[in-house]
Design a protein around this motif. Structure first.
Motif, PDB file in Angstrom:
ATOM      1  N   UNK A 265       0.447  -1.242  -0.013  1.00  0.00           N
ATOM      2  CA  UNK A 265      -0.005   0.278  -0.197  1.00  0.00           C
ATOM      3  C   UNK A 265       1.083   1.364   0.274  1.00  0.00           C
ATOM      4  N   UNK A 266       1.836   0.701   0.038  1.00  0.00           N
ATOM      5  CA  UNK A 266       3.258   2.466  -0.464  1.00  0.00           C
ATOM      6  C   UNK A 266       3.559   2.563  -1.599  1.00  0.00           C
ATOM      7  N   UNK A 267       3.333   4.164  -1.576  1.00  0.00           N
ATOM      8  CA  UNK A 267       3.244   4.803  -2.889  1.00  0.00           C
ATOM      9  C   UNK A 267       4.374   5.785  -2.985  1.00  0.00           C
ATOM     10  N   UNK A 268       5.461   5.017  -4.018  1.00  0.00           N
ATOM     11  CA  UNK A 268       6.800   6.192  -3.387  1.00  0.00           C
ATOM     12  C   UNK A 268       6.518   6.927  -4.449  1.00  0.00           C
ATOM     13  N   UNK A 269       6.699   8.733  -4.384  1.00  0.00           N
ATOM     14  CA  UNK A 269       6.154   9.696  -5.165  1.00  0.00           C
ATOM     15  C   UNK A 269       7.965  10.110  -5.999  1.00  0.00           C
ATOM     16  N   UNK A 270       7.424   9.821  -6.952  1.00  0.00           N
ATOM     17  CA  UNK A 270       8.859  10.899  -7.953  1.00  0.00           C
ATOM     18  C   UNK A 270       9.975   9.487  -8.151  1.00  0.00           C
ATOM     19  N   UNK A 271      10.098   9.096  -7.363  1.00  0.00           N
ATOM     20  CA  UNK A 271      11.041   7.949  -6.720  1.00  0.00           C
ATOM     21  C   UNK A 271      11.847   8.673  -8.506  1.00  0.00           C
ATOM     22  N   UNK A 272      12.989   9.152  -8.949  1.00  0.00           N
ATOM     23  CA  UNK A 272      13.758   9.676  -9.520  1.00  0.00           C
ATOM     24  C   UNK A 272      14.792   9.497  -9.338  1.00  0.00           C
ATOM     25  N   UNK A 273      15.401   9.218  -8.067  1.00  0.00           N
ATOM     26  CA  UNK A 273      16.903   9.655  -8.402  1.00  0.00           C
ATOM     27  C   UNK A 273      17.381   7.869  -7.287  1.00  0.00           C
ATOM     28  N   UNK A 274      17.112   7.073  -8.436  1.00  0.00           N
ATOM     29  CA  UNK A 274      17.602   5.539  -7.455  1.00  0.00           C
ATOM     30  C   UNK A 274      18.391   4.601  -7.865  1.00  0.00           C
ATOM     31  N   UNK A 281      14.795  -2.920  -3.941  1.00  0.00           N
ATOM     32  CA  UNK A 281      13.560  -2.888  -2.588  1.00  0.00           C
ATOM     33  C   UNK A 281      12.727  -2.589  -2.470  1.00  0.00           C
ATOM     34  N   UNK A 282      11.994  -1.362  -3.229  1.00  0.00           N
ATOM     35  CA  UNK A 282      10.673  -0.976  -4.291  1.00  0.00           C
ATOM     36  C   UNK A 282       9.628  -2.028  -4.627  1.00  0.00           C
ATOM     37  N   UNK A 283      10.986  -2.949  -5.502  1.00  0.00           N
ATOM     38  CA  UNK A 283       9.930  -3.651  -6.749  1.00  0.00           C
ATOM     39  C   UNK A 283      10.205  -5.233  -5.480  1.00  0.00           C
ATOM     40  N   UNK A 284      10.983  -5.285  -4.388  1.00  0.00           N
ATOM     41  CA  UNK A 284      10.577  -6.605  -3.907  1.00  0.00           C
ATOM     42  C   UNK A 284       9.395  -6.282  -2.848  1.00  0.00           C
ATOM     43  N   UNK A 285       8.957  -5.073  -2.835  1.00  0.00           N
ATOM     44  CA  UNK A 285       7.996  -4.827  -1.574  1.00  0.00           C
ATOM     45  C   UNK A 285       6.649  -4.692  -2.081  1.00  0.00           C
ATOM     46  N   UNK A 286       7.103  -4.343  -3.588  1.00  0.00           N
ATOM     47  CA  UNK A 286       4.835  -4.565  -4.238  1.00  0.00           C
ATOM     48  C   UNK A 286       5.293  -3.066  -4.159  1.00  0.00           C
ATOM     49  N   UNK A 287       5.586  -2.079  -3.711  1.00  0.00           N
ATOM     50  CA  UNK A 287       5.296  -0.670  -3.423  1.00  0.00           C
ATOM     51  C   UNK A 287       4.790  -0.108  -4.728  1.00  0.00           C
ATOM     52  N   UNK A 288       3.955   0.644  -5.288  1.00  0.00           N
ATOM     53  CA  UNK A 288       3.879   1.739  -6.323  1.00  0.00           C
ATOM     54  C   UNK A 288       4.561   2.806  -5.999  1.00  0.00           C
ATOM     55  N   UNK A 289       5.276   3.165  -7.707  1.00  0.00           N
ATOM     56  CA  UNK A 289       6.164   4.737  -8.338  1.00  0.00           C
ATOM     57  C   UNK A 289       4.478   5.454  -9.114  1.00  0.00           C
ATOM     58  N   UNK A 290       5.087   6.528  -8.207  1.00  0.00           N
ATOM     59  CA  UNK A 290       3.636   7.525  -8.201  1.00  0.00           C
ATOM     60  C   UNK A 290       4.954   8.696  -9.126  1.00  0.00           C
ATOM     61  N   UNK A 291       4.522   8.411 -10.905  1.00  0.00           N
ATOM     62  CA  UNK A 291       5.450   9.235 -11.062  1.00  0.00           C
ATOM     63  C   UNK A 291       4.211  11.409 -11.849  1.00  0.00           C
ATOM     64  N   UNK A 292       4.782  11.962 -11.241  1.00  0.00           N
ATOM     65  CA  UNK A 292       4.097  12.636 -11.703  1.00  0.00           C
ATOM     66  C   UNK A 292       5.343  14.012 -13.081  1.00  0.00           C
ATOM     67  N   UNK A 293       4.601  13.665 -14.109  1.00  0.00           N
ATOM     68  CA  UNK A 293       6.146  14.033 -15.433  1.00  0.00           C
ATOM     69  C   UNK A 293       5.808  15.369 -15.692  1.00  0.00           C
ATOM     70  N   UNK A 302      14.510  15.528 -13.162  1.00  0.00           N
ATOM     71  CA  UNK A 302      15.045  14.567 -14.206  1.00  0.00           C
ATOM     72  C   UNK A 302      13.706  13.982 -14.433  1.00  0.00           C
ATOM     73  N   UNK A 303      14.216  12.308 -15.219  1.00  0.00           N
ATOM     74  CA  UNK A 303      13.334  11.802 -15.279  1.00  0.00           C
ATOM     75  C   UNK A 303      14.174  10.030 -14.709  1.00  0.00           C
ATOM     76  N   UNK A 304      12.587  10.007 -14.071  1.00  0.00           N
ATOM     77  CA  UNK A 304      13.117   8.621 -12.390  1.00  0.00           C
ATOM     78  C   UNK A 304      12.712   7.424 -13.732  1.00  0.00           C
ATOM     79  N   UNK A 305      12.884   6.693 -12.949  1.00  0.00           N
ATOM     80  CA  UNK A 305      13.736   5.065 -13.814  1.00  0.00           C
ATOM     81  C   UNK A 305      11.926   4.364 -14.280  1.00  0.00           C
TER      82      UNK A 305
END
Length: 442
Positions: A265-274, A281-293, A302-305
């Motif tokens: 249920x975690x959403x990592x907002x931006x997650x740009x510089x990883x 870690x983010x993938x293994x926890x099945x978190x979400x990544x919220x991009x706001x281009x 920057x452009x996140x992965x």
């Protein structure tokens, strides 16, 4: 009482189907059928165009809408400035808002979202208290203003009540930031406990960032959020990573993982510089990544992965963040187009991938897992696009039309929980409402 609609074209599952009849009762789809199986009863209401499931805006700061056109080209400190100089201008608006002006600005902003096809918003809310930091008589008055604004605009809201306790790692709140802080995470949690949700309102939680919530306070927020959406600004700026490494000897992602803040249920907002370890870690926890281009490019973040995150198991969602643009179709295609610029390659995301991110995956991240699909039992949300506009004419009416051709102005109507809104006729009215609300907030 039920109502039936004939959808000229509709995205059902992963395919666009012709002449789909949907029946809506008590705000949900009770039938989704090809037209030829109808029994000839009352003629359904025809919705011409391409109908999509409702779209989710998973990251919003409603009051930032007052900054559009005032910060993008403003010269500060001898240049166009940075995220940090933009933040100073944002703070100036935050300092002046009252519950009344916040309601007016949020309602107008949410109406703009509705007209763009958004049926639920995740409001990352940290403007809690009076300008001197003291609580209102109702400690959640500002949050209640946002909930009322969404209700009156006609969209659902996940109020992501945000813990914000520091101006930086090891620094006390200063200036307008005193409005944000509850003093510590326990008092934040006590205040949030008094907020109540309903069928159209989810009460979630947010960690503003590892800069704004001390390491030892993060577990309290994580505990408060168990079973609910938990969102967090993550690695938006290189400076954030550098400060975290200097103070804690780890990346922000590693710090959150150690504090128990990563999960489904975690959403990592931006997650740009990883780092590669952050991705794992983010993938293994099945978190979400919220991009706001549109915001990330406006601020020069920057452009996140995005593709790498998905390949590691994270799930993509989308938000308009600072509302430099409110156009979910632009956010969708920007994920693919920005990654093309960064890699000099095409084909990272299909149109269906991006529509999934903007629809059911986004709604689920906000605590509405029963939204975002045109299917029996789902909330009756629809976004119908004009297929005869200068942007969409001749495009073939497939998923690519929605993602790579359409814009917000092509939305003809929006249905939220079974209530149909004709958007084209109200855009001028919304513009006047926004103008008045922004003048009141500035």
């Amino acid at each position: 009482m039920s109502t039936s609609y004939l959808l000229e074209k509709a995205l059902v599952g992963d395919r666009v189907e012709d002449d789909v009849v949907v029946t809506v009762e008590d705000g949900r789809f009770v039938d989704v059928l090809p037209r030829h199986t109808g029994d000839g009863d009352a003629r359904p209401i025809r919705l011409a165009g391409l109908s999509l499931p409702g779209l989710a805006n998973c990251h919003s700061h409603a009051f930032h809408r007052a900054l559009r056109g005032h910060t993008q080209g403003s010269h500060t400190r001898g240049g166009l400035g940075s995220f940090w100089t933009w933040r100073e201008q944002m703070y100036a608006v935050a300092e002046r808002l009252t519950p009344e002006t916040y309601y007016e600005l949020a309602r107008a902003t949410y109406r703009e979202m509705l007209a763009a096809g958004i049926t639920a918003v995740g409001e990352f809310h940290y403007l809690h208290h009076q300008p001197d930091g003291t609580a209102y008589a109702d400690p959640n008055e500002m949050g209640h203003a946002l909930i009322a604004a969404a209700r009156d605009a006609g969209i659902r809201i996940a109020l992501l009540d945000t813990c914000y306790l520091a101006s930086g790692i090891g620094k006390e709140p200063e200036g307008v930031q005193v409005r944000y802080s509850d003093g510590d995470a326990d008092r934040w949690a006590e205040r949030v406990d008094a907020l109540k949700g309903d069928d159209s309102t989810v009460i979630g939680a947010a960690i503003h960032s590892v800069r704004a919530v001390p390491k030892d306070q993060i577990p309290t927020v994580s505990h408060q959020a168990r079973g609910k959406p938990l969102h967090v600004h993550l690695s938006e700026q290189v400076a954030e990573n550098e400060q975290c490494l200097a103070a804690h000897g780890c990346t922000p992602t590693e710090l959150l993982e150690g504090a128990g803040a990563l999960g489904e249920m975690t959403s990592a907002v931006h997650a740009t510089h990883l780092t590669d370890h952050d991705l794992a870690l983010l993938g293994g926890s099945q978190a979400r990544a919220c991009f706001c281009p549109t915001t990330e490019r406006d601020l020069g973040d920057g452009v996140g992965p995005a593709r790498a995150l998905a390949d590691h198991g994270a799930r993509l969602t989308l938000g308009s963040d600072s509302h430099a643009v409110i156009d979910p179709f632009e956010e969708m295609r920007a994920v693919e187009l920005d990654e093309r610029l960064a890699t000099q390659k095409r084909g990272h995301w299909t149109a269906i991938d991006l529509l999934h991110a903007a629809t059911h995956e986004g709604h689920a991240s906000l605590g509405f897992p029963d939204a975002g699909r045109i299917a029996v039992g789902q909330r009756a949300d629809l976004v119908t696009l004009d297929l005869t506009s200068p942007r969409t004419a001749g495009t073939g009416a497939g998923p690519e039309t929605a993602v790579f051709a359409a814009v917000a102005e092509d939305v003809r109507s929006v249905m939220v929980d079974g209530v149909l809104h004709e958007t084209a006729a109200t855009r001028h009215e919304i513009g006047h409402e926004l103008q008045a609300a922004i003048e009141g907030a500035r």
